[in-house]
Design a protein around this motif. Structure first.
Motif, short mmCIF file in Angstrom:
data_model
loop_
_atom_site.label_atom_id
_atom_site.label_comp_id
_atom_site.label_asym_id
_atom_site.label_seq_id
_atom_site.Cartn_x
_atom_site.Cartn_y
_atom_site.Cartn_z
N ILE A 104 -22.61 4.48 -28.90
CA ILE A 104 -23.02 5.89 -28.78
C ILE A 104 -24.46 5.99 -28.29
O ILE A 104 -24.78 6.79 -27.40
CB ILE A 104 -22.86 6.60 -30.14
N LEU A 105 -25.35 5.18 -28.85
CA LEU A 105 -26.75 5.19 -28.42
C LEU A 105 -26.88 4.77 -26.96
O LEU A 105 -27.69 5.33 -26.21
CB LEU A 105 -27.58 4.27 -29.32
N ILE A 106 -26.08 3.79 -26.55
CA ILE A 106 -26.11 3.35 -25.15
C ILE A 106 -25.61 4.46 -24.24
O ILE A 106 -26.18 4.73 -23.17
CB ILE A 106 -25.27 2.07 -24.98
N MET A 107 -24.52 5.13 -24.63
CA MET A 107 -23.98 6.22 -23.83
C MET A 107 -25.02 7.33 -23.67
O MET A 107 -25.20 7.88 -22.57
CB MET A 107 -22.73 6.79 -24.50
N ARG A 108 -25.72 7.67 -24.74
CA ARG A 108 -26.74 8.72 -24.66
C ARG A 108 -27.91 8.28 -23.78
O ARG A 108 -28.47 9.07 -23.03
CB ARG A 108 -27.25 9.07 -26.05
N GLU A 109 -28.26 6.99 -23.86
CA GLU A 109 -29.36 6.48 -23.04
C GLU A 109 -28.98 6.48 -21.56
O GLU A 109 -29.79 6.82 -20.70
CB GLU A 109 -29.72 5.06 -23.50
N LEU A 110 -27.72 6.11 -21.26
CA LEU A 110 -27.26 6.12 -19.87
C LEU A 110 -27.27 7.53 -19.30
O LEU A 110 -27.47 7.73 -18.10
CB LEU A 110 -25.84 5.55 -19.78
N GLY A 111 -27.04 8.52 -20.17
CA GLY A 111 -26.97 9.90 -19.70
C GLY A 111 -28.32 10.55 -19.52
O GLY A 111 -28.42 11.67 -18.98
N LYS A 112 -29.39 9.88 -19.92
CA LYS A 112 -30.73 10.46 -19.79
C LYS A 112 -31.28 10.22 -18.39
O LYS A 112 -31.07 9.18 -17.78
CB LYS A 112 -31.69 9.83 -20.82
N HIS A 113 -32.02 11.19 -17.88
CA HIS A 113 -32.72 11.01 -16.61
C HIS A 113 -33.95 10.16 -16.86
O HIS A 113 -34.68 10.36 -17.81
CB HIS A 113 -33.12 12.37 -16.02
N GLY A 114 -34.18 9.19 -16.00
CA GLY A 114 -35.35 8.33 -16.15
C GLY A 114 -35.16 7.23 -17.17
O GLY A 114 -36.13 6.61 -17.60
N SER A 115 -33.92 6.98 -17.59
CA SER A 115 -33.67 5.92 -18.57
C SER A 115 -33.93 4.56 -17.95
O SER A 115 -33.67 4.32 -16.77
CB SER A 115 -32.23 6.00 -19.07
N ASN A 116 -34.47 3.64 -18.76
CA ASN A 116 -34.69 2.28 -18.29
C ASN A 116 -33.41 1.45 -18.30
O ASN A 116 -33.37 0.37 -17.73
CB ASN A 116 -35.74 1.58 -19.19
N ALA B 26 -22.20 16.85 -27.04
CA ALA B 26 -22.44 17.54 -28.31
C ALA B 26 -21.96 16.70 -29.48
O ALA B 26 -22.61 16.64 -30.53
CB ALA B 26 -21.73 18.89 -28.30
N ALA B 27 -20.83 16.02 -29.31
CA ALA B 27 -20.30 15.16 -30.38
C ALA B 27 -21.22 13.97 -30.62
O ALA B 27 -21.53 13.64 -31.77
CB ALA B 27 -18.90 14.68 -30.02
N LEU B 28 -21.68 13.33 -29.55
CA LEU B 28 -22.55 12.16 -29.70
C LEU B 28 -23.87 12.56 -30.37
O LEU B 28 -24.40 11.81 -31.20
CB LEU B 28 -22.82 11.52 -28.34
N ASN B 29 -24.39 13.73 -30.03
CA ASN B 29 -25.63 14.20 -30.66
C ASN B 29 -25.44 14.41 -32.17
O ASN B 29 -26.32 14.08 -32.97
CB ASN B 29 -26.10 15.49 -30.01
N LEU B 30 -24.27 14.95 -32.56
CA LEU B 30 -24.01 15.14 -33.98
C LEU B 30 -23.89 13.80 -34.71
O LEU B 30 -24.38 13.65 -35.83
CB LEU B 30 -22.72 15.95 -34.16
N PHE B 31 -23.25 12.83 -34.09
CA PHE B 31 -23.11 11.51 -34.71
C PHE B 31 -24.48 10.91 -35.02
O PHE B 31 -24.67 10.30 -36.08
CB PHE B 31 -22.34 10.56 -33.79
N VAL B 32 -25.42 11.09 -34.10
CA VAL B 32 -26.73 10.47 -34.26
C VAL B 32 -27.66 11.33 -35.12
O VAL B 32 -28.27 10.86 -36.07
CB VAL B 32 -27.37 10.20 -32.88
N GLN B 33 -27.78 12.61 -34.78
CA GLN B 33 -28.77 13.46 -35.43
C GLN B 33 -28.33 13.93 -36.82
O GLN B 33 -29.13 13.97 -37.75
CB GLN B 33 -29.07 14.66 -34.54
N TYR C 5 -12.50 13.83 -34.39
CA TYR C 5 -13.14 12.88 -33.47
C TYR C 5 -14.12 12.05 -34.28
O TYR C 5 -15.05 12.59 -34.90
CB TYR C 5 -13.86 13.61 -32.34
N SER C 6 -13.92 10.74 -34.29
CA SER C 6 -14.72 9.84 -35.11
C SER C 6 -15.59 8.93 -34.25
O SER C 6 -15.33 8.76 -33.05
CB SER C 6 -13.81 8.97 -36.01
N ARG C 7 -16.60 8.34 -34.88
CA ARG C 7 -17.46 7.42 -34.15
C ARG C 7 -16.67 6.29 -33.51
O ARG C 7 -16.97 5.86 -32.40
CB ARG C 7 -18.52 6.83 -35.10
N SER C 8 -15.65 5.81 -34.23
CA SER C 8 -14.87 4.69 -33.71
C SER C 8 -14.09 5.07 -32.45
O SER C 8 -13.73 4.19 -31.66
CB SER C 8 -13.90 4.19 -34.78
#
Length: 489
Positions: free
Chosen positions: A221-233, A370-377, A396-399
Motif C-alpha cells: 500500500i505504501l509503495i502504491m501511494r508512493e508510485l502515485g505521487k508526483h516527484g516520487s523517487n 481513498a481506500a489506501l489513504n484510510l488504511f494508512v491514516q 475491502y481489506s488491506r490483504s
C-alpha cells in the motif's frame, strides 16, 4: 404470491387505507421459520427466508394497513414469540404486538441506543425506510449489564487459560510457512504474496542468519501511494531491481522513523518461541499493532539460523479459547451478553451519543486512492463497502491490495481513477455484489459475545461487520483484536 406481495388490508379491516410494506425478522435461527398473525386471521403461515450472509436471520415482508397488529413465529414447528419485542398475553398465548401509524413522522432508520438490532420488524423500501413506532415502551428497557465481579471472573479465567497454554499448541499437524529473501526484488516479492494467497511473509537475511522483518500488504500500500505521487523517487522501473531490503530502508524515511543525528531507527522483529505462553504472544501482537508473530526455534546458543515454525495470529489463539470453553461457556458470564452492551468495537454513533472513533466506510464508486489513504491514516485493516442506504455490499481489506500484483496491474493504473468496485473485481472474477457471503461475515448487535467469538474463530475470518437485521445497514465492526483488548484489559 410472495409474502412481499401480500395485501392484508381487507383482512385487518383496513380496506381503502394506504398500506405499509413491513419487514418481519426472526434473528434467532432455526431450520424452518414461518410467520402468522392477526393480519392473516392466524390461519395462514407465511414462509420466512434466511437473510443472505446471515443464515440465522429469517425475514419476510407484508403490506399492512395502519393500526394495531399481533404476530407470532413458528420455528421448527413450535410457536414462538420474540422476547425482545413488545408482547401481550391473548387468545393465542403470548404474542408480539406492533402499532403502525399513518403519520409520516416515524423515527429515522437508525435504531436508538436502547434498541437491539434483533428487531422483529422494520419498515421496507425507499418510501418507508424507517423503524416502525410501537405503542409499548419495552424497547426502551436498559441493556443488560454485567457486574464488575462477573467481568473480572471472566477475564481472570481467560487470562489463566492463555498463561498456561503455549505457542506450540497453535502449530498445525501439517502445513507450510513461506519466508522471503530480503534481496528479492520488490516486484517479485509481491507477486509471490499474490500467487501464494498470503498477505504477510517473514524476511530472511542470509548474511545475518536471522529473520529481520516482515513484508506485508501495508508495504504494498505504501509503495502504491508512493508510485502515485508526483516527484516520487520511487519509479516503476526501479521496482524491477529494487530489493525488499532497500525498500525497508526507504520506508523508514517515508514514515519518519528516524532518531537523533539522522540515524535510521529500525525496529527489531517481534517474534516468539514455541514455549512462550499464549498470553505473552497475544500481548506482543496487540502492543506492537501487528497481524502475526513468527514462532521460531534455534538450537544454537546465539539464536542464529532459527527454524521458522509458524506465523501465530490472534485468530488462531481465539480458536483455542473457543474450543476450550465451548462446553463450559457458562463459566464466563461475559460471553452471554449482547455485543452492543460491551465497550469494544467501532460503531456508527447514534444521535445524542458522545463522539466515538469514526467508522470508515466507502461507496463502490469511491477511488482506490481513498481506500489506501484510510488504511494508512486511519490505521484500519478493512473498510465496509456500502450502497446509498449504507447497506453492506462488500468489504475491502488491506490483504486485497495484493491482487494488484496480478499481471503487473499496479504499473498501469491511476489510483484516483480506479474505483473500489473495479479493484474488488480483480480478485473476484466473475464478480457480483450478490455473492458476498464468502467475503462478508456479519452479525447482529443483539448477538452474544460467545456467538461472535465463535464466528471470528472460523478460518479466514478476521472481523465481523455488525448490520441491522433485514436491511443489512452497517452499524459497526468488530475485529479479533477488539475482543482480546477487551478481555485482557
Amino acid at each position: 404470491m410472495s409474502a412481499s406481495g401480500m395485501d392484508y388490508g381487507r383482512e385487518s379491516g383496513g380496506a381503502g387505507k394506504a398500506l405499509t410494506p413491513a419487514r418481519f425478522v426472526w434473528p434467532y435461527g432455526g431450520r424452518s421459520v414461518y410467520l402468522s398473525g392477526s393480519f392473516t386471521g392466524w390461519s395462514e403461515h407465511l414462509p420466512m427466508t434466511p437473510v443472505e450472509g446471515c443464515p440465522t436471520v429469517f425475514q419476510t415482508i407484508c403490506s399492512l394497513p395502519p393500526g394495531y397488529h399481533q404476530y407470532k413465529f413458528i420455528v421448527d414447528g413450535e410457536w414462538r414469540h420474540d422476547e425482545h419485542q413488545p408482547f401481550v398475553t391473548g387468545n393465542y398465548g403470548i404474542v408480539n404486538t406492533v402499532l403502525l401509524n399513518k403519520e409520516p413522522d416515524y423515527n429515522p432508520a437508525v435504531l436508538s441506543p436502547h434498541m437491539t438490532s434483533g428487531s422483529s420488524m422494520d419498515v421496507d423500501n425507499e418510501v418507508f425506510q424507517r423503524v416502525v413506532r410501537v405503542s409499548d415502551s419495552t424497547l426502551h428497557e436498559p441493556l443488560p449489564k454485567i457486574s464488575e465481579t462477573d467481568l473480572e471472573v471472566s477475564r481472570h479465567r481467560i487470562s489463566v487459560f492463555l498463561s498456561t497454554h503455549m505457542a506450540y499448541e497453535l502449530l498445525p499437524e501439517s502445513g507450510k510457512v513461506i519466508a522471503l529473501d530480503v534481496d528479492l526484488p520488490v516486484k517479485q516479492a509481491f507477486h509471490i504474496l499474490y500467487e501464494q494467497g498470503i498477505s504477510t511473509a517473514p524476511l530472511w537475511d542470509f548474511s545475518k542468519g536471522q529473520f529481520v522483518g516482515v513484508l506485508s500488504a501495508l508495504d504494498f500500500i505504501l509503495i502504491m501511494r508512493e508510485l502515485g505521487k508526483h516527484g516520487s523517487n520511487l519509479t516503476e522501473e526501479e521496482l524491477e531491481t529494487h530489493t525488499v531490503s532497500a525498500w525497508k530502508q526507504a520506508k523508514l524515511y517515508l514514515t519518519n522513523q528516524t532518531i537523533e543525528h539522522g540515524k535510521i531507527f529500525s525496529k527489531r522483529l517481534v517474534q516468539a518461541g514455541p514455549d512462550e505462553n499464549l498470553k505473552d504472544v497475544t500481548l506482543k501482537i496487540l502492543q506492537n499493532r501487528i497481524a502475526t508473530v513468527p514462532v521460531t526455534h534455534s538450537t544454537s546458543d546465539d539464536g542464529s539460523y532459527p527454524q521458522l515454525l509458524y506465523l501465530a495470529s490472534l485468530s488462531e489463539v481465539l480458536k483455542l479459547v473457543c474450543r476450550y470453553f465451548r462446553h463450559s461457556a457458562s463459566s464466563l458470564p461475559v460471553l452471554q451478553l449482547p455485543i452492543c452492551s460491551l465497550p469494544f468495537g467501532t460503531w456508527v454513533p447514534k444521535i445524542g451519543e458522545p463522539n466515538r472513533q469514526q467508522l470508515a466506510i466507502l461507496r463502490p464508486n469511491s477511488s482506490l486512492s481513498a481506500a489506501l489513504n484510510l488504511f494508512v491514516q486511519a490505521e484500519v485493516s478493512s473498510i465496509p463497502i456500502v450502497d446509498d442506504n449504507d447497506s453492506l455490499l462488500d468489504v475491502y481489506s488491506r490483504s486485497d491490495i495484493t491482487a494488484l500484483a496480478k499481471d503487473k496491474i499496479y504499473t498501469h493504473i491511476n489510483l484516483e481513477e480506479m474505483t473500489i468496485h473495479q479493484a474488488l473485481q480483480l480478485g473476484q472474477e466473475p464478480y457480483s455484489y450478490g455473492a458476498t457471503g464468502q467475503r462478508c461475515h456479519m452479525c447482529l448487535r443483539s448477538d452474544s459475545l460467545h456467538k461472535v467469538m465463535e464466528r471470528l474463530a472460523k478460518p479466514g475470518v478476521r472481523r465481523v461487520v455488525i448490520v441491522e437485521a433485514g436491511s443489512k445497514r452497517v452499524e459497526g465492526i468488530i475485529s479479533v483484536g477488539d475482543i482480546f483488548r477487551f478481555l485482557l484489559s
